[in-house]
Scaffold this motif. Structure first.
Motif, PDB file in Angstrom:
ATOM      1  N   ALA A   1       0.834  -1.205   0.000  1.00 33.14           N
ATOM      2  CA  ALA A   1       0.000   0.000   0.000  1.00 33.14           C
ATOM      3  C   ALA A   1       0.869   1.256   0.000  1.00 33.14           C
ATOM      4  N   ALA A   2       1.938   1.245   0.788  1.00 37.24           N
ATOM      5  CA  ALA A   2       2.831   2.397   0.858  1.00 37.24           C
ATOM      6  C   ALA A   2       3.534   2.645  -0.470  1.00 37.24           C
ATOM      7  N   LEU A   3       3.831   1.552  -1.189  1.00 38.85           N
ATOM      8  CA  LEU A   3       4.541   1.669  -2.466  1.00 38.85           C
ATOM      9  C   LEU A   3       3.600   1.848  -3.656  1.00 38.85           C
ATOM     10  N   GLY A   4       2.306   1.601  -3.435  1.00 34.85           N
ATOM     11  CA  GLY A   4       1.357   1.668  -4.538  1.00 34.85           C
ATOM     12  C   GLY A   4       1.416   0.463  -5.455  1.00 34.85           C
ATOM     13  N   TRP A   5       1.852  -0.703  -4.912  1.00 35.15           N
ATOM     14  CA  TRP A   5       1.941  -1.923  -5.709  1.00 35.15           C
ATOM     15  C   TRP A   5       0.618  -2.679  -5.666  1.00 35.15           C
ATOM     16  N   ARG A   6       0.402  -3.516  -6.663  1.00 36.42           N
ATOM     17  CA  ARG A   6      -0.786  -4.353  -6.691  1.00 36.42           C
ATOM     18  C   ARG A   6      -0.723  -5.401  -5.572  1.00 36.42           C
ATOM     19  N   THR A   7      -1.907  -5.818  -5.131  1.00 36.72           N
ATOM     20  CA  THR A   7      -1.986  -6.739  -3.991  1.00 36.72           C
ATOM     21  C   THR A   7      -2.580  -8.093  -4.354  1.00 36.72           C
ATOM     22  N   ASP A   8      -2.896  -8.291  -5.629  1.00 37.16           N
ATOM     23  CA  ASP A   8      -3.636  -9.498  -6.010  1.00 37.16           C
ATOM     24  C   ASP A   8      -2.768 -10.550  -6.685  1.00 37.16           C
ATOM     25  N   ALA A   9      -1.439 -10.459  -6.536  1.00 35.00           N
ATOM     26  CA  ALA A   9      -0.559 -11.440  -7.183  1.00 35.00           C
ATOM     27  C   ALA A   9       0.575 -11.805  -6.249  1.00 35.00           C
ATOM     28  N   PHE A  10       1.054 -13.046  -6.382  1.00 37.62           N
ATOM     29  CA  PHE A  10       2.256 -13.481  -5.679  1.00 37.62           C
ATOM     30  C   PHE A  10       3.437 -12.754  -6.321  1.00 37.62           C
ATOM     31  N   THR A  11       4.219 -12.032  -5.496  1.00 32.74           N
ATOM     32  CA  THR A  11       5.200 -11.089  -6.027  1.00 32.74           C
ATOM     33  C   THR A  11       6.628 -11.583  -5.815  1.00 32.74           C
ATOM     34  N   VAL A  12       7.336 -11.735  -6.922  1.00 34.39           N
ATOM     35  CA  VAL A  12       8.745 -12.138  -6.910  1.00 34.39           C
ATOM     36  C   VAL A  12       9.564 -10.905  -7.246  1.00 34.39           C
TER      37      VAL A  12
ATOM     38  N   ALA B   1      -1.002 -17.332 -14.790  1.00 32.15           N
ATOM     39  CA  ALA B   1      -0.629 -17.530 -13.392  1.00 32.15           C
ATOM     40  C   ALA B   1      -0.710 -16.206 -12.635  1.00 32.15           C
ATOM     41  N   GLU B   2      -1.168 -16.257 -11.393  1.00 30.13           N
ATOM     42  CA  GLU B   2      -1.282 -15.063 -10.561  1.00 30.13           C
ATOM     43  C   GLU B   2       0.052 -14.784  -9.872  1.00 30.13           C
ATOM     44  N   VAL B   3       1.028 -14.398 -10.674  1.00 27.28           N
ATOM     45  CA  VAL B   3       2.358 -14.089 -10.166  1.00 27.28           C
ATOM     46  C   VAL B   3       2.863 -12.871 -10.922  1.00 27.28           C
ATOM     47  N   GLU B   4       3.640 -12.053 -10.239  1.00 31.14           N
ATOM     48  CA  GLU B   4       4.234 -10.876 -10.876  1.00 31.14           C
ATOM     49  C   GLU B   4       5.719 -10.832 -10.537  1.00 31.14           C
ATOM     50  N   PHE B   5       6.551 -10.658 -11.559  1.00 29.10           N
ATOM     51  CA  PHE B   5       7.985 -10.483 -11.389  1.00 29.10           C
ATOM     52  C   PHE B   5       8.277  -8.982 -11.432  1.00 29.10           C
ATOM     53  N   VAL B   6       8.872  -8.464 -10.360  1.00 27.66           N
ATOM     54  CA  VAL B   6       9.144  -7.037 -10.242  1.00 27.66           C
ATOM     55  C   VAL B   6      10.658  -6.837 -10.204  1.00 27.66           C
ATOM     56  N   LEU B   7      11.174  -6.076 -11.145  1.00 24.92           N
ATOM     57  CA  LEU B   7      12.605  -5.784 -11.221  1.00 24.92           C
ATOM     58  C   LEU B   7      12.813  -4.348 -10.749  1.00 24.92           C
ATOM     59  N   VAL B   8      13.491  -4.195  -9.609  1.00 25.93           N
ATOM     60  CA  VAL B   8      13.688  -2.888  -8.984  1.00 25.93           C
ATOM     61  C   VAL B   8      15.147  -2.484  -9.124  1.00 25.93           C
TER      62      VAL B   8
ATOM     63  N   VAL C   1      10.619  -1.176 -11.737  1.00 26.96           N
ATOM     64  CA  VAL C   1      10.496  -0.104 -10.758  1.00 26.96           C
ATOM     65  C   VAL C   1      11.835   0.622 -10.677  1.00 26.96           C
ATOM     66  N   ASP C   2      11.805   1.943 -10.682  1.00 30.16           N
ATOM     67  CA  ASP C   2      13.028   2.729 -10.598  1.00 30.16           C
ATOM     68  C   ASP C   2      13.741   2.505  -9.259  1.00 30.16           C
ATOM     69  N   PRO C   3      15.040   2.787  -9.196  1.00 30.28           N
ATOM     70  CA  PRO C   3      15.758   2.639  -7.925  1.00 30.28           C
ATOM     71  C   PRO C   3      15.096   3.459  -6.828  1.00 30.28           C
ATOM     72  N   VAL C   4      15.181   2.965  -5.606  1.00 33.18           N
ATOM     73  CA  VAL C   4      14.582   3.649  -4.468  1.00 33.18           C
ATOM     74  C   VAL C   4      15.685   4.074  -3.502  1.00 33.18           C
ATOM     75  N   ASP C   5      15.355   5.005  -2.615  1.00 34.26           N
ATOM     76  CA  ASP C   5      16.351   5.462  -1.645  1.00 34.26           C
ATOM     77  C   ASP C   5      16.458   4.466  -0.497  1.00 34.26           C
ATOM     78  N   GLU C   6      17.431   4.706   0.381  1.00 36.71           N
ATOM     79  CA  GLU C   6      17.706   3.737   1.431  1.00 36.71           C
ATOM     80  C   GLU C   6      16.586   3.643   2.453  1.00 36.71           C
ATOM     81  N   GLU C   7      15.771   4.693   2.579  1.00 40.97           N
ATOM     82  CA  GLU C   7      14.625   4.619   3.486  1.00 40.97           C
ATOM     83  C   GLU C   7      13.510   3.755   2.910  1.00 40.97           C
ATOM     84  N   THR C   8      13.372   3.751   1.588  1.00 46.12           N
ATOM     85  CA  THR C   8      12.290   3.010   0.940  1.00 46.12           C
ATOM     86  C   THR C   8      12.656   1.559   0.680  1.00 46.12           C
TER      87      THR C   8
END
Length: 412
Positions: A221-232, A259-266, A288-295
């Motif tokens: 929720a904080a990142l705004g990512w989808r919640t309906d898939a198994f996330t790799v 398949a209800e799976v999502e591959f996320v490359l950050v 997903v773009d690089p994130v800072d050390e807090e995120t």
């Protein structure tokens, strides 16, 4: 008895430093700040922030030199060329371009001992020259071997320059008073180069990320990512040696199976643009773009499983830097890595990972779906990850090893 570090003047040379949040920079930054906290005067000659995007960060692009003081450490930044695309010649130009301004900055700094972090390769001759000029000892910390990277890293022209780079690297390491290595695999490699085992010290990396307390749902929720898939989730550099085409093919297979799976490359890297172009239209794939050390801890918490992927011919002698953070997060790890590499050995020892063959996208997808169907096993793997992390990768013990290495230098 007075600590040799108290009041000692230390010069650290390495092209990567904070605010870079991945790769070598977090370790060099933590070491420099730890030594400063112990009473040393620490000067770091480094480059402009550029990794893993391989673009100079905003705010630094017009500068040739920059001086800063951050957390008790004096930073002397020297400008350099940053190649938008990787290749042996471009990497050589990157290294060479840091030498002139890097040397000017180093020459203006007094020191009782000198510490070089490799890569970059350029830090080694700079450190040797700076130490010789002052008549003080120096040590090299090997986070990676450039000759090995040139031979196996997929850089165009790498095969032609690997022996030359390895030769320079070997001569530099043999001339150091002490050589720190981050794994037993690197220790064996530098001994084969002719480095005296009596001058080698083991300095394993540590988990430099504090895990988030957020649940999967809260993190997503904080990142705004989808919640309906198994996330790799795969994080960090997107370069040739990661072989992320394998992940694209696994995601395409997930589409074919619905398949209800999502591959996320950050993250970012020199292969990201090509990967995004190749993965256009794959529904189970997201960048997903690089994130800072807090995120970053939130990114790890949002994952159902964390992925480390390597090319089949990439026999690493050290851990990918992200792996210690993976273990700290308490999430299960999925490794698509060669059987006879160092990463595979550590994944197997951790009890926290499922491992499949590299370049086998169907196996990768099957393993992810099996974890999605077995919540109890996933929880057990996550618990093992946390236990293994704090047993093997505690930060205080690791930083103390660096302090001991510098004390040994100062008392020579």
């Amino acid at each position: 008895m007075t600590d040799p570090l108290t009041g000692a003047r230390l010069l650290v040379l390495g092209v990567n430093y904070a605010p870079e949040t991945t790769g070598i920079a977090p370790y060099t930054t933590a070491v420099a700040e730890h030594l400063a906290a112990l009473g040393a005067r620490v000067d770091v000659v480094t480059g402009m922030p550029h990794y893993p995007q391989w673009r100079v960060a905003a705010g630094y692009r017009a500068a040739l030199v920059r001086r800063e003081t951050v957390n008790g450490v004096n930073l002397r930044r020297a400008g350099h060329y940053v190649p938008a695309q990787q290749g042996a010649l471009r990497r050589g130009a990157f290294e060479a371009s840091w030498l002139p301004l890097g040397w000017l900055q180093a020459a203006r700094t007094e020191a009782d001992a000198v510490l070089a972090v490799s890569p970059s390769l350029a830090a080694l001759p700079l450190a040797r020259r700076a130490a010789a000029r002052r008549g003080v000892p120096w040590a090299a910390v090997v986070q990676d071997l450039m000759g090995n990277a040139a031979a196996r890293g997929g850089l165009r022209g790498g095969g032609r320059v690997a022996s030359l780079v390895g030769g320079v690297e070997s001569r530099m390491l043999r001339s150091a008073d002490l050589v720190g290595v981050i794994s037993e695999g690197f220790a064996d490699a530098v001994h084969r180069m002719g480095v005296d085992p009596g001058r080698t010290r083991l300095l394993p990396n540590w988990a430099h990320v504090n895990p988030s307390s957020a649940t999967h749902a809260e993190a997503r929720a904080a990142l705004g990512w989808r919640t309906d898939a198994f996330t790799v989730v795969h994080t960090g550099n997107m370069g040739a040696k990661q072989g992320l085409e394998n992940v694209l093919r696994a995601a395409a297979e997930a589409d074919r199976r619905n398949a209800e799976v999502e591959f996320v490359l950050v993250g970012d890297g020199n292969q990201r643009a090509a990967l995004q172009a190749a993965g256009a239209g794959i529904r189970a794939l997201r960048f997903v773009d690089p994130v800072d050390e807090e995120t970053y801890p939130l990114v790890l918490a949002a994952a159902d499983v964390l992925l480390v992927n390597e090319r089949a011919d990439m026999l690493e002698m050290s851990l990918p830097s992200k792996l210690t953070s993976y273990f700290a997060s308490g999430r299960p790890v999925l490794g698509a890595v060669p059987d006879n590499g160092w990463t595979a050995a550590v994944l197997d020892a951790s009890g926290a990972a499922v491992r499949v063959a590299p370049d086998a996208p169907a196996e990768l997808l099957d393993a992810a779906l099996a974890l999605a169907d077995d919540e109890e096993r996933a929880m057990m793997l996550g618990k093992a990850a946390t236990e293994y992390c704090y047993a093997r990768y505690g930060s205080q013990a690791a930083l103390d090893r660096y302090a001991d290495l510098v004390r040994e230098l100062l008392t020579r």
